[in-house]
Write a protein that holds these residues in place. Sequence first.
Motif, PDB file in Angstrom:
ATOM      1  N   GLN A   8      76.775  82.294  -8.455  1.00 12.51           N
ATOM      2  CA  GLN A   8      75.909  82.241  -9.640  1.00 12.51           C
ATOM      3  C   GLN A   8      74.476  82.628  -9.288  1.00 12.51           C
ATOM      4  O   GLN A   8      73.815  83.346 -10.048  1.00 12.51           O
ATOM      5  N   ALA A   9      74.008  82.153  -8.138  1.00 12.10           N
ATOM      6  CA  ALA A   9      72.638  82.487  -7.705  1.00 12.10           C
ATOM      7  C   ALA A   9      72.474  84.001  -7.620  1.00 12.10           C
ATOM      8  O   ALA A   9      71.465  84.557  -8.068  1.00 12.10           O
ATOM      9  N   ASP A  10      73.479  84.651  -7.055  1.00 11.50           N
ATOM     10  CA  ASP A  10      73.397  86.104  -6.900  1.00 11.50           C
ATOM     11  C   ASP A  10      73.365  86.827  -8.243  1.00 11.50           C
ATOM     12  O   ASP A  10      72.926  87.961  -8.346  1.00 11.50           O
ATOM     13  N   GLN A  11      73.842  86.144  -9.299  1.00 12.66           N
ATOM     14  CA  GLN A  11      73.837  86.768 -10.633  1.00 12.66           C
ATOM     15  C   GLN A  11      72.547  86.509 -11.405  1.00 12.66           C
ATOM     16  O   GLN A  11      72.116  87.330 -12.187  1.00 12.66           O
ATOM     17  N   VAL A  12      71.947  85.337 -11.202  1.00 13.32           N
ATOM     18  CA  VAL A  12      70.860  84.936 -12.115  1.00 13.32           C
ATOM     19  C   VAL A  12      69.479  84.799 -11.474  1.00 13.32           C
ATOM     20  O   VAL A  12      68.483  84.718 -12.182  1.00 13.32           O
ATOM     21  N   ILE A  13      69.431  84.770 -10.151  1.00 15.19           N
ATOM     22  CA  ILE A  13      68.118  84.582  -9.523  1.00 15.19           C
ATOM     23  C   ILE A  13      67.623  85.931  -9.003  1.00 15.19           C
ATOM     24  O   ILE A  13      68.403  86.713  -8.454  1.00 15.19           O
ATOM     25  N   ALA A  14      66.332  86.190  -9.201  1.00 15.50           N
ATOM     26  CA  ALA A  14      65.751  87.445  -8.713  1.00 15.50           C
ATOM     27  C   ALA A  14      66.097  87.600  -7.238  1.00 15.50           C
ATOM     28  O   ALA A  14      66.060  86.634  -6.464  1.00 15.50           O
ATOM     29  N   ASN A  15      66.387  88.823  -6.881  1.00 15.91           N
ATOM     30  CA  ASN A  15      66.973  89.080  -5.573  1.00 15.91           C
ATOM     31  C   ASN A  15      65.920  89.201  -4.461  1.00 15.91           C
ATOM     32  O   ASN A  15      66.046  90.037  -3.575  1.00 15.91           O
ATOM     33  N   THR A  16      64.873  88.378  -4.502  1.00 16.89           N
ATOM     34  CA  THR A  16      63.764  88.590  -3.561  1.00 16.89           C
ATOM     35  C   THR A  16      63.991  87.949  -2.192  1.00 16.89           C
ATOM     36  O   THR A  16      63.252  88.226  -1.263  1.00 16.89           O
ATOM     37  N   TYR A  17      64.970  87.063  -2.078  1.00 18.65           N
ATOM     38  CA  TYR A  17      65.172  86.382  -0.790  1.00 18.65           C
ATOM     39  C   TYR A  17      66.515  86.745  -0.173  1.00 18.65           C
ATOM     40  O   TYR A  17      67.521  86.807  -0.873  1.00 18.65           O
ATOM     41  N   LYS A  18      66.481  86.921   1.160  1.00 15.83           N
ATOM     42  CA  LYS A  18      67.745  87.062   1.886  1.00 15.83           C
ATOM     43  C   LYS A  18      68.122  85.645   2.321  1.00 15.83           C
ATOM     44  O   LYS A  18      67.439  85.054   3.156  1.00 15.83           O
ATOM     45  N   ARG A  19      69.168  85.108   1.718  1.00 12.84           N
ATOM     46  CA  ARG A  19      69.481  83.697   1.977  1.00 12.84           C
ATOM     47  C   ARG A  19      70.669  83.541   2.910  1.00 12.84           C
ATOM     48  O   ARG A  19      71.569  84.384   2.938  1.00 12.84           O
ATOM     49  N   PHE A  20      70.669  82.431   3.645  1.00 15.86           N
ATOM     50  CA  PHE A  20      71.825  82.070   4.457  1.00 15.86           C
ATOM     51  C   PHE A  20      72.870  81.416   3.548  1.00 15.86           C
ATOM     52  O   PHE A  20      72.516  80.761   2.563  1.00 15.86           O
ATOM     53  N   PRO A  21      74.143  81.568   3.874  1.00 15.86           N
ATOM     54  CA  PRO A  21      75.198  81.031   3.000  1.00 15.86           C
ATOM     55  C   PRO A  21      75.375  79.522   3.143  1.00 15.86           C
ATOM     56  O   PRO A  21      76.369  79.042   3.671  1.00 15.86           O
ATOM     57  N   VAL A  22      74.388  78.792   2.674  1.00 17.06           N
ATOM     58  CA  VAL A  22      74.457  77.336   2.729  1.00 17.06           C
ATOM     59  C   VAL A  22      73.721  76.781   1.509  1.00 17.06           C
ATOM     60  O   VAL A  22      72.729  77.368   1.071  1.00 17.06           O
ATOM     61  N   VAL A  23      74.259  75.692   0.976  1.00 14.44           N
ATOM     62  CA  VAL A  23      73.605  75.024  -0.162  1.00 14.44           C
ATOM     63  C   VAL A  23      73.251  73.612   0.289  1.00 14.44           C
ATOM     64  O   VAL A  23      74.139  72.840   0.668  1.00 14.44           O
ATOM     65  N   PHE A  24      71.980  73.294   0.277  1.00 14.89           N
ATOM     66  CA  PHE A  24      71.577  71.955   0.733  1.00 14.89           C
ATOM     67  C   PHE A  24      71.563  70.964  -0.419  1.00 14.89           C
ATOM     68  O   PHE A  24      71.153  71.278  -1.533  1.00 14.89           O
ATOM     69  N   LEU A  25      72.010  69.765  -0.078  1.00 13.03           N
ATOM     70  CA  LEU A  25      72.152  68.725  -1.093  1.00 13.03           C
ATOM     71  C   LEU A  25      71.116  67.632  -0.915  1.00 13.03           C
ATOM     72  O   LEU A  25      70.514  67.164  -1.864  1.00 13.03           O
ATOM     73  N   ASN A  26      70.919  67.213   0.313  1.00 19.22           N
ATOM     74  CA  ASN A  26      69.942  66.158   0.569  1.00 19.22           C
ATOM     75  C   ASN A  26      69.481  66.206   2.028  1.00 19.22           C
ATOM     76  O   ASN A  26      70.027  66.958   2.844  1.00 19.22           O
ATOM     77  N   GLY A  27      68.472  65.389   2.300  1.00 23.37           N
ATOM     78  CA  GLY A  27      67.936  65.364   3.655  1.00 23.37           C
ATOM     79  C   GLY A  27      67.269  64.042   3.930  1.00 23.37           C
ATOM     80  O   GLY A  27      66.823  63.349   3.009  1.00 23.37           O
TER      81      GLY A  27
END
Length: 400
Positions: A8-27
């Motif tokens: 979904q991110a790849d469809q709706v967010i401007a493509n300005t960042y090269k992201r690593f394939p990880v989604v963070f939830l908490n820290g």
Amino acid sequence: MTAEIMVQADQVIANTYKRFPVVFLNGTGCTLYDTDGRSYTDFVAGIAVCNLGHSHAKLTEALCSQAQNLWHVSNLYYTKPQVELAAWLVAKSFADRVFFCNSGAEANEAAIKLARKFFKDRGENKRFKIIAMEQSFHGRTMATLSATGQEKIKKGFAPVLEGFDFVPFDDAEALRAQIGQEHCAVLIEPIQGEGGVRCPNSDYLKTVREICDESGTLLIFDEIQTGMGRTGKLFAYEHFGVKPDIMTLAKALANGLPIGAMLAKEKVAAAFGTGTHASTFGGTPIVTAAALEVCRTFDAEDVIDQARETGVYFRGKLLELKERHPVIVDVRGLGLLLGMKLNFSGETLVTQCMQKGFLINCIQGDILRFIPPLIIKKEKIDALIDCLDQLLTDRSAKSL
Ligand code: PLP
């Protein structure tokens, strides 16, 4: 869920960042957790932002308490956290006044505007140019990318703003040769962050100050990356025995909430009179309450002294690694702003470290940058060093 979010991110967010394939939830502290339950030791800290780590109990408490009272009012009115934060920054620095905004780029915009206005007010209308450094980074707005000494940042955005000259960093004679009565300011990072963790020689900034004084030019320190304890002192300029006329802060000031600040000496700040500059959200209570708690934590705990000591330890470990691996060509930096230059592209190592549960960062293609929370423990550093040691050993075995 992880894959869905990325698709979904790849469809709706401007493509300005090269992201690593990880989604963070908490820290918490120096550890981040992803949506698959994997944990990572964070040596990036939101790029020198989360200096007190993630989910810091007192910061969270201060934020929640402020959220229950007042999020935002206009700068048409006074609020307590904004005033207290400004008073703290003034008490701890060279400065007399603070202008609040929302990011590093905005803080630098304010500094550029203030330097120009200072001379305009004195009738020196031709004095509007700024000398910045090659390889510098000051932001992505039109003025701040114009002030940035890296062509890749400006590519595609011409014409950039006029009025910026560039000289090599750490070369006082080049600055002396360039500076003239058309320059209102010299803009410099005491240690270049994005440009490759580049530290100047010990006397360089003192000489820059002298050159500015001789030519009547203002000195602006961009401490957006180096400030708030990152280098083992509250502000990096303290290492060099030099004070600027203007300084910009952002990143770690509120440990992750958006804030920028421009600090200046009274005689310079006076050029920003009523109505000359403004920001809707600048210094808003919810953000300044969090920043104030960061400052109070610095007062109550010896976070910065510890960061200086941990930085010496970390640097020593990186130097030991360099002894063992000739592919490491340089180790540099101060406090917990450290860089390790390789003789090959660092991207693969970043990915491999991530697979082993460590977040690190690569800049300029071949420089690994380590900017963990200032509260990082030596055991975590040892674990990262072991991981890098193993990866570099495996790499050299493969290339034999
Ligand atoms: N100046 C320096 C030295 C920085 O490192 C950065 C960001 O990396 C900026 C300015 C821009 O800050 P921001 O991204 O908050 O606009």
